[in-house]
Design an enzyme around this catalytic site. Structure first.
Site, short mmCIF file in Angstrom:
data_model
loop_
_atom_site.label_atom_id
_atom_site.label_comp_id
_atom_site.label_asym_id
_atom_site.label_seq_id
_atom_site.Cartn_x
_atom_site.Cartn_y
_atom_site.Cartn_z
N ASP A 1 49.25 47.39 35.39
CA ASP A 1 47.96 46.91 34.91
C ASP A 1 46.96 47.67 35.77
O ASP A 1 47.12 47.76 36.99
CB ASP A 1 47.86 45.40 35.16
CG ASP A 1 46.55 44.82 34.62
OD1 ASP A 1 46.62 43.89 33.81
OD2 ASP A 1 45.47 45.29 35.02
N CYS B 1 21.00 48.28 38.41
CA CYS B 1 20.67 48.46 36.98
C CYS B 1 21.61 49.51 36.40
O CYS B 1 21.90 50.52 37.04
CB CYS B 1 19.25 48.97 36.82
SG CYS B 1 18.01 47.82 37.36
N SER C 1 44.34 47.10 37.10
CA SER C 1 43.72 46.41 38.24
C SER C 1 44.50 46.69 39.51
O SER C 1 44.01 46.47 40.61
CB SER C 1 43.68 44.90 37.98
OG SER C 1 42.96 44.67 36.81
N THR D 1 46.94 47.66 28.78
CA THR D 1 47.21 46.82 27.61
C THR D 1 47.91 47.57 26.49
O THR D 1 48.77 47.01 25.81
CB THR D 1 45.87 46.26 27.07
OG1 THR D 1 45.29 45.48 28.10
CG2 THR D 1 46.06 45.40 25.85
N1 ASP Z 1 44.13 44.54 32.39
C1 ASP Z 1 44.32 45.68 31.52
C2 ASP Z 1 44.34 46.93 32.38
O1 ASP Z 1 43.30 47.40 32.76
C3 ASP Z 1 43.24 45.75 30.50
C4 ASP Z 1 43.34 46.93 29.57
O2 ASP Z 1 44.28 47.69 29.52
O3 ASP Z 1 42.42 47.14 28.79
O4 ASP Z 1 45.38 47.45 32.66
#
Ligand code: ASP
Length: 362
Positions: free
Chosen positions: A78, A298, A80, A34
């Site tokens: 990103d 947990c 992910s 981000t």
């Molecule tokens: N989807 C973004 C990523 O992990 C979220 C972030 O940067 O905080 O690249």
């Protein structure tokens, strides 16, 4: 004057060290996330942009009194989309530039930052310089961004020295005023700026008017030169238990071709169903050479196998306790160890050791 300079350089090792530590700067490694994203006007979604965009928004970078160089992944992502091959790419950059810089700051999306921090902590053996991961919840171009403070403080931390040595000598995450040991951190909040926490280990530092270091940054037992372990095994799975999970599904999962490691996410202090079929399936997998480790669902505390009948069974069939490891540290530790060792017994032995401060010591 010149004579004095050369005299000090030759005769005073501390002077040499002083010059050395003062002249080297920080290397920023931009992977995406981000922090550097921009809005796609057609779709309205956020997508990674190139590093030049980021620099434009932080003119402060030129105000540090030490050099800050930067390098970017060819295609920022990103997080992910993070892959072990990119962990290796980042580690290789650090390896190649290790002697040139005092420290490294990795700009990374927050979603999988804890995985990357954990993985790098294992991949980079004998690290004695700071590797600070940071990012943001809001892009740099947004007026309320948290990215500016995160980045500026991360750079300060990566450059902080005491008596000629870096204060931090391990992989860490800096986010919203707190510094966490990388392999102890988890992303625990998707919307607040304070996105991370360290459920089982104290924070290493807190940034306010000053950066307060708490003196708990213990580098791994340093036994020599930086070694970068680039073999990461992908043949792992995780299985999160829930009441009602079917043995049929578990059987299918355990029959995955090539499977070498399983992180079993259990209840409470490491408990699982005691039904015979479930235990038999796990036992068979372990006998086939699959390393099964037991991580608690947990966040705080950890696994103590044998406290209840429901975990004693796991202990008896050879499931390994991950103690107080985070899920992120457990899976990356398993991927790292399976990459190095081909025999399950070696992987089991080393999994139970505290390798990089990721696990409590008995
Ligand atoms: N989807 C973004 C990523 O992990 C979220 C972030 O940067 O905080 O690249």
């Amino acid at each position: 004057m010149l004579f004095l300079f050369f005299y000090l350089l030759q005769c005073c090792p501390k002077f040499y060290l002083f010059l050395h530590t003062m002249s080297n700067g920080i290397l920023l490694i931009y992977t995406g996330g981000t922090i550097g994203m921009v809005q796609d006007y057609e779709t309205g979604t956020l997508k990674p942009f190139n590093f030049k965009n980021l620099r434009k928004h932080i003119p402060e970078l030129s105000r540090f009194n030490f050099p800050i160089d930067s390098i970017s992944l060819e295609n920022p992502i990103d997080s992910s989309n993070m892959q072990p091959s990119i962990w290796v790419e980042i580690a290789t950059i650090i390896e190649e530039k290790y002697d040139e810089y005092n420290g490294f700051v990795i700009l990374h999306g927050s979603d999988t930052m804890a995985y990357t921090a954990s993985a790098l902590s294992f991949i980079l053996e004998n690290l004695d310089k700071p590797v600070v991961l940071t990012g943001s919840q809001l892009p740099m171009g947004i007026i309320r961004t948290d990215g500016r403070e995160n980045l500026i403080t991360a750079i300060e931390i990566a450059h902080a020295h005491k008596k000629g040595k870096p204060i931090i000598q391990e992989v860490v995450i800096y986010f919203e005023y707190y510094l966490y040991r990388g392999n102890r951190a988890v992303k625990s909040n998707a919307t607040l700026f304070e996105a991370f926490s360290s459920p089982n280990y104290p924070v290493l530092a807190e940034a306010g008017v000053n950066i307060q270091y708490y003196g708990v940054s213990t580098p791994a037992k340093n036994k020599g030169k930086l070694t970068v372990n680039k073999q990461i095994c992908h043949d792992v799975l995780s299985l999160r238990l829930f009441p009602g999970i079917s043995n049929h599904t578990i059987e299918h999962l355990l029959l995955t071709p090539g499977l070498r490691g399983l992180v079993l996410e259990t209840f409470g202090s490491g408990n699982a169903p005691t039904n015979k079929e479930f235990i038999a399936l796990l036992k068979e997998a372990i006998q086939k050479g699959i390393v099964v480790v037991n991580v608690s669902q947990c966040l705080k505390g950890g696994v103590v196998q044998g406290t209840y009948e429901t975990s004693k069974m796991l202990e008896e069939i050879g499931v390994i306790s991950a103690k107080d490891l985070t899920f992120e540290a457990a899976i990356t530790k398993l991927m790292y160890l399976l990459g190095i060792y081909s025999t399950p017994s070696k992987v089991k032995t080393f999994f139970q050791k505290n390798l990089r401060g990721e696990m409590m010591v008995d």
